[in-house]
Design a protein around this motif. Structure first.
Motif, PDB file in Angstrom:
ATOM      1  N   LEU A  11       0.835  -1.204   0.000  1.00 51.79           N
ATOM      2  CA  LEU A  11       0.000   0.000   0.000  1.00 51.79           C
ATOM      3  C   LEU A  11       0.867   1.251   0.000  1.00 51.79           C
ATOM      4  CD1 LEU A  11      -2.745   1.375   0.137  1.00 51.79           C
ATOM      5  CD2 LEU A  11      -2.741   1.037   2.618  1.00 51.79           C
ATOM      6  N   LEU A  12       1.934   1.255   0.802  1.00 54.93           N
ATOM      7  CA  LEU A  12       2.833   2.408   0.836  1.00 54.93           C
ATOM      8  C   LEU A  12       3.463   2.640  -0.543  1.00 54.93           C
ATOM      9  CD1 LEU A  12       3.909   4.301   3.215  1.00 54.93           C
ATOM     10  CD2 LEU A  12       6.054   3.074   2.908  1.00 54.93           C
ATOM     11  N   ASN A  13       3.877   1.559  -1.191  1.00 57.74           N
ATOM     12  CA  ASN A  13       4.474   1.682  -2.529  1.00 57.74           C
ATOM     13  C   ASN A  13       3.474   2.168  -3.565  1.00 57.74           C
ATOM     14  OD1 ASN A  13       7.009   0.852  -1.668  1.00 57.74           O
ATOM     15  ND2 ASN A  13       6.611  -1.318  -2.099  1.00 57.74           N
ATOM     16  N   MET A  14       2.201   1.852  -3.382  1.00 63.08           N
ATOM     17  CA  MET A  14       1.169   2.367  -4.282  1.00 63.08           C
ATOM     18  C   MET A  14       0.993   3.871  -4.099  1.00 63.08           C
ATOM     19  SD  MET A  14      -1.480  -0.842  -3.894  1.00 63.08           S
ATOM     20  CE  MET A  14      -2.918  -0.013  -4.529  1.00 63.08           C
ATOM     21  N   ILE A  15       1.071   4.338  -2.851  1.00 61.80           N
ATOM     22  CA  ILE A  15       0.995   5.784  -2.597  1.00 61.80           C
ATOM     23  C   ILE A  15       2.193   6.482  -3.234  1.00 61.80           C
ATOM     24  CG2 ILE A  15       0.982   7.578  -0.813  1.00 61.80           C
ATOM     25  CD1 ILE A  15      -0.292   5.473   1.075  1.00 61.80           C
ATOM     26  N   ALA A  16       3.368   5.841  -3.139  1.00 67.31           N
ATOM     27  CA  ALA A  16       4.602   6.423  -3.679  1.00 67.31           C
ATOM     28  C   ALA A  16       4.656   6.372  -5.195  1.00 67.31           C
ATOM     29  CB  ALA A  16       5.809   5.693  -3.097  1.00 67.31           C
ATOM     30  N   GLY A  17       3.884   5.474  -5.799  1.00 72.65           N
ATOM     31  CA  GLY A  17       3.947   5.299  -7.249  1.00 72.65           C
ATOM     32  C   GLY A  17       4.925   4.228  -7.676  1.00 72.65           C
ATOM     33  N   LEU A  18       5.478   3.488  -6.691  1.00 68.55           N
ATOM     34  CA  LEU A  18       6.399   2.405  -7.019  1.00 68.55           C
ATOM     35  C   LEU A  18       5.655   1.136  -7.418  1.00 68.55           C
ATOM     36  CD1 LEU A  18       8.923   2.927  -4.056  1.00 68.55           C
ATOM     37  CD2 LEU A  18       9.039   3.851  -6.384  1.00 68.55           C
ATOM     38  N   GLU A  19       4.388   1.063  -7.088  1.00 66.41           N
ATOM     39  CA  GLU A  19       3.505  -0.032  -7.511  1.00 66.41           C
ATOM     40  C   GLU A  19       2.269   0.576  -8.155  1.00 66.41           C
ATOM     41  OE1 GLU A  19       3.734  -3.348  -7.220  1.00 66.41           O
ATOM     42  OE2 GLU A  19       5.122  -3.811  -5.568  1.00 66.41           O
ATOM     43  N   ASP A  20       1.804  -0.015  -9.249  1.00 66.25           N
ATOM     44  CA  ASP A  20       0.586   0.460  -9.899  1.00 66.25           C
ATOM     45  C   ASP A  20      -0.635   0.070  -9.077  1.00 66.25           C
ATOM     46  OD1 ASP A  20       1.974   1.514 -12.071  1.00 66.25           O
ATOM     47  OD2 ASP A  20       1.925  -0.395 -13.161  1.00 66.25           O
ATOM     48  N   ILE A  21      -1.691   0.864  -9.190  1.00 66.97           N
ATOM     49  CA  ILE A  21      -2.973   0.549  -8.560  1.00 66.97           C
ATOM     50  C   ILE A  21      -3.776  -0.300  -9.548  1.00 66.97           C
ATOM     51  CG2 ILE A  21      -5.067   1.536  -7.548  1.00 66.97           C
ATOM     52  CD1 ILE A  21      -3.385   4.183  -7.279  1.00 66.97           C
ATOM     53  N   THR A  22      -4.271  -1.429  -9.095  1.00 61.72           N
ATOM     54  CA  THR A  22      -5.045  -2.293 -10.001  1.00 61.72           C
ATOM     55  C   THR A  22      -6.429  -1.710 -10.235  1.00 61.72           C
ATOM     56  OG1 THR A  22      -3.811  -4.225  -9.213  1.00 61.72           O
ATOM     57  CG2 THR A  22      -5.871  -4.644 -10.409  1.00 61.72           C
ATOM     58  N   THR A  23      -7.152  -1.443  -9.147  1.00 66.31           N
ATOM     59  CA  THR A  23      -8.430  -0.738  -9.243  1.00 66.31           C
ATOM     60  C   THR A  23      -8.520   0.253  -8.105  1.00 66.31           C
ATOM     61  OG1 THR A  23      -9.652  -2.355  -7.886  1.00 66.31           O
ATOM     62  CG2 THR A  23      -9.594  -2.752 -10.271  1.00 66.31           C
ATOM     63  N   GLY A  24      -9.451   1.202  -8.222  1.00 66.46           N
ATOM     64  CA  GLY A  24      -9.599   2.228  -7.207  1.00 66.46           C
ATOM     65  C   GLY A  24      -8.761   3.447  -7.532  1.00 66.46           C
ATOM     66  N   GLN A  25      -8.599   4.313  -6.532  1.00 71.32           N
ATOM     67  CA  GLN A  25      -7.895   5.577  -6.775  1.00 71.32           C
ATOM     68  C   GLN A  25      -7.148   6.030  -5.527  1.00 71.32           C
ATOM     69  OE1 GLN A  25      -9.800   9.672  -6.867  1.00 71.32           O
ATOM     70  NE2 GLN A  25      -9.530   9.367  -9.081  1.00 71.32           N
ATOM     71  N   ILE A  26      -5.992   6.630  -5.756  1.00 72.88           N
ATOM     72  CA  ILE A  26      -5.257   7.318  -4.702  1.00 72.88           C
ATOM     73  C   ILE A  26      -5.094   8.766  -5.140  1.00 72.88           C
ATOM     74  CG2 ILE A  26      -3.045   7.536  -3.504  1.00 72.88           C
ATOM     75  CD1 ILE A  26      -2.794   4.505  -3.582  1.00 72.88           C
ATOM     76  N   ALA A  27      -5.480   9.714  -4.275  1.00 69.53           N
ATOM     77  CA  ALA A  27      -5.408  11.135  -4.607  1.00 69.53           C
ATOM     78  C   ALA A  27      -4.680  11.895  -3.505  1.00 69.53           C
ATOM     79  CB  ALA A  27      -6.803  11.718  -4.795  1.00 69.53           C
ATOM     80  N   ILE A  28      -3.896  12.897  -3.897  1.00 66.91           N
ATOM     81  CA  ILE A  28      -3.216  13.782  -2.960  1.00 66.91           C
ATOM     82  C   ILE A  28      -3.680  15.203  -3.242  1.00 66.91           C
ATOM     83  CG2 ILE A  28      -0.997  14.697  -2.170  1.00 66.91           C
ATOM     84  CD1 ILE A  28       0.287  12.035  -2.971  1.00 66.91           C
ATOM     85  N   LYS A  29      -4.213  15.861  -2.226  1.00 62.00           N
ATOM     86  CA  LYS A  29      -4.750  17.229  -2.349  1.00 62.00           C
ATOM     87  C   LYS A  29      -5.784  17.319  -3.475  1.00 62.00           C
ATOM     88  CE  LYS A  29      -1.644  20.560  -1.883  1.00 62.00           C
ATOM     89  NZ  LYS A  29      -0.381  21.328  -2.022  1.00 62.00           N
ATOM     90  N   GLY A  30      -6.583  16.256  -3.611  1.00 66.97           N
ATOM     91  CA  GLY A  30      -7.656  16.249  -4.593  1.00 66.97           C
ATOM     92  C   GLY A  30      -7.239  15.862  -5.990  1.00 66.97           C
TER      93      GLY A  30
END
Length: 371
Positions: free
Chosen positions: A45-64
């Motif tokens: 999960l941390l690597n997905m926030i960092a962009g080191l792992e792709d997100i399969t489904t769903g979304q991660i957003a920073i400041k909208g």
């Protein structure tokens, strides 16, 4: 909407889903700790926030702003790794400012930022040294300085203290806490150490098997665990779990069990919930933290429902500020945390006190908390 939004995020490798529908909103300035055993999905999960792992489904957003597909260098995040990842051929100062240099920041600005961070972390005398000349704690400070100098939106820490010895780990934990209080930065921190999670965080996400088992403040996680996994994973020593029968008495609802002599004892509940009352006649799992099972003199004087009973001592473990005493309830060995000067020995029959205000009850089939 939070400062960092994780919305229904999943991660799959082929047909195997390793992270399941994670929903977490992190507010600006919050210190979120992801905690759980190895392989639970917290680093993924941390690597997905960092962009080191792709997100399969769903979304991660920073400041909208959605981060799906955004390169790590364009996310304005800074990461501190377990291995520190310092360049051995560069000085401490060069390690700290290297990222700024790569982003084209002019040298005067780089040097000013480095000086401010070095003063904050008290590493000014180390700036001309190489990483190989530093201790583990000093290297960790340099790795933190390299992250701080960038002034990112979100800091990501991946088990940053796991390579340090026990005393240094405690010291660095305090330093990180003070740093967060001073700067008010937004931090997501991964650890398998539940003491780190409880002491550092403003909120904790307890993970297991790729699922978030519970999300809450340290007090919520510790006092009212959502299920048996959270109850046993968080806390050291872990929560005592005893199989008891819920019975109705003239005074109300009580847990029926046995002491160390096999004698039946009743542990009444005050203001039992309707859900707990519905379990009358059934067997449930009673959870009691070691500090809620103690000697009568050490019991919480503000508690409304302290029940005393006699039981036999099996083991005593002096621990400096406390004495841990093992007895049995319902045939299960239980840890009691007593005062340091309590005089008990194995084989003694001793008066125990249990704070039923702090007791929690779980359904043994679903493993979820009843009350």
């Amino acid at each position: 909407m939070g400062f960092l939004d994780i919305n229904n995020a999943t991660k799959s490798y082929g047909s195997v889903e390793v992270l399941h529908n994670v929903d977490i909103q992190v507010e600006e300035g919050e210190f979120l700790v992801l905690v759980g055993p190895s392989g639970c999905g917290k680093s993924t999960l941390l690597n997905m926030i960092a962009g080191l792992e792709d997100i399969t489904t769903g979304q991660i957003a920073i400041k909208g702003n959605a981060m799906n597909g955004v390169h790590p260098s364009n996310r304005n995040i800074a990461m501190v790794f377990q291995s520190y990842a310092l360049y051995p051929n560069m000085s401490v100062g060069q390690n700290i400012t290297f990222g700024l240099e790569m982003h084209g920041v002019p040298k005067p600005e780089r040097e000013k930022a480095m000086a401010e961070v070095a003063k904050l972390l008290q590493i000014e005398p180390l700036l001309d040294r190489k990483p190989g000349q530093l201790s583990g704690g000093q290297r960790q400070r340099v790795a933190m300085g390299r992250a701080l100098v960038r002034d990112p939106d979100v800091f990501l820490f991946d088990e940053p203290l796991s390579n340090l010895d026990a005393k240094l780990r405690v010291d660095m934990r305090t330093e990180i806490k003070k740093l967060h209080q001073k700067l008010g930065t937004t931090i997501v921190y991964v650890t398998h150490d539940q003491i780190e999670a409880l002491t550092l965080s403003t909120r904790i996400a307890v993970m297991n098997g790729g699922y978030v088992q519970q999300l809450g403040t340290p007090k919520e996680i510790y006092d009212t665990p959502a299920n048996l996994f959270v109850a046993t994973f968080m806390g050291s020593p872990s929560m005592n779990l005893v199989s008891v029968k819920i019975v109705e008495t003239d005074q109300g609802i009580a847990a029926q069990t046995t002491n160390g002599h096999g004698k039946t004892i009743l542990l009444p509940f005050l203001n039992a919930s309707a859900e707990l009352k519905s379990y009358a006649g059934q067997t449930v799992t009673l959870g009691v933290r070691p500090e809620a099972l103690t000697d009568p003199g050490g019991a919480d004087r503000d508690a409304a429902n302290v029940v005393e009973f006699d039981s036999r001592v099996l083991v005593t473990e002096p621990a400096g500020s406390d004495t841990f005493v093992t007895t049995t309830l319902g045939g299960t060995e239980c840890n009691a945390r007593m005062r340091a000067d309590v005089q008990v020995r194995p084989g003694d029959d001793v008066r125990f006190a249990i704070n039923m205000d702090k007791a929690v009850v779980f359904d043994p089939k679903t493993e979820k908390r009843i009350s």
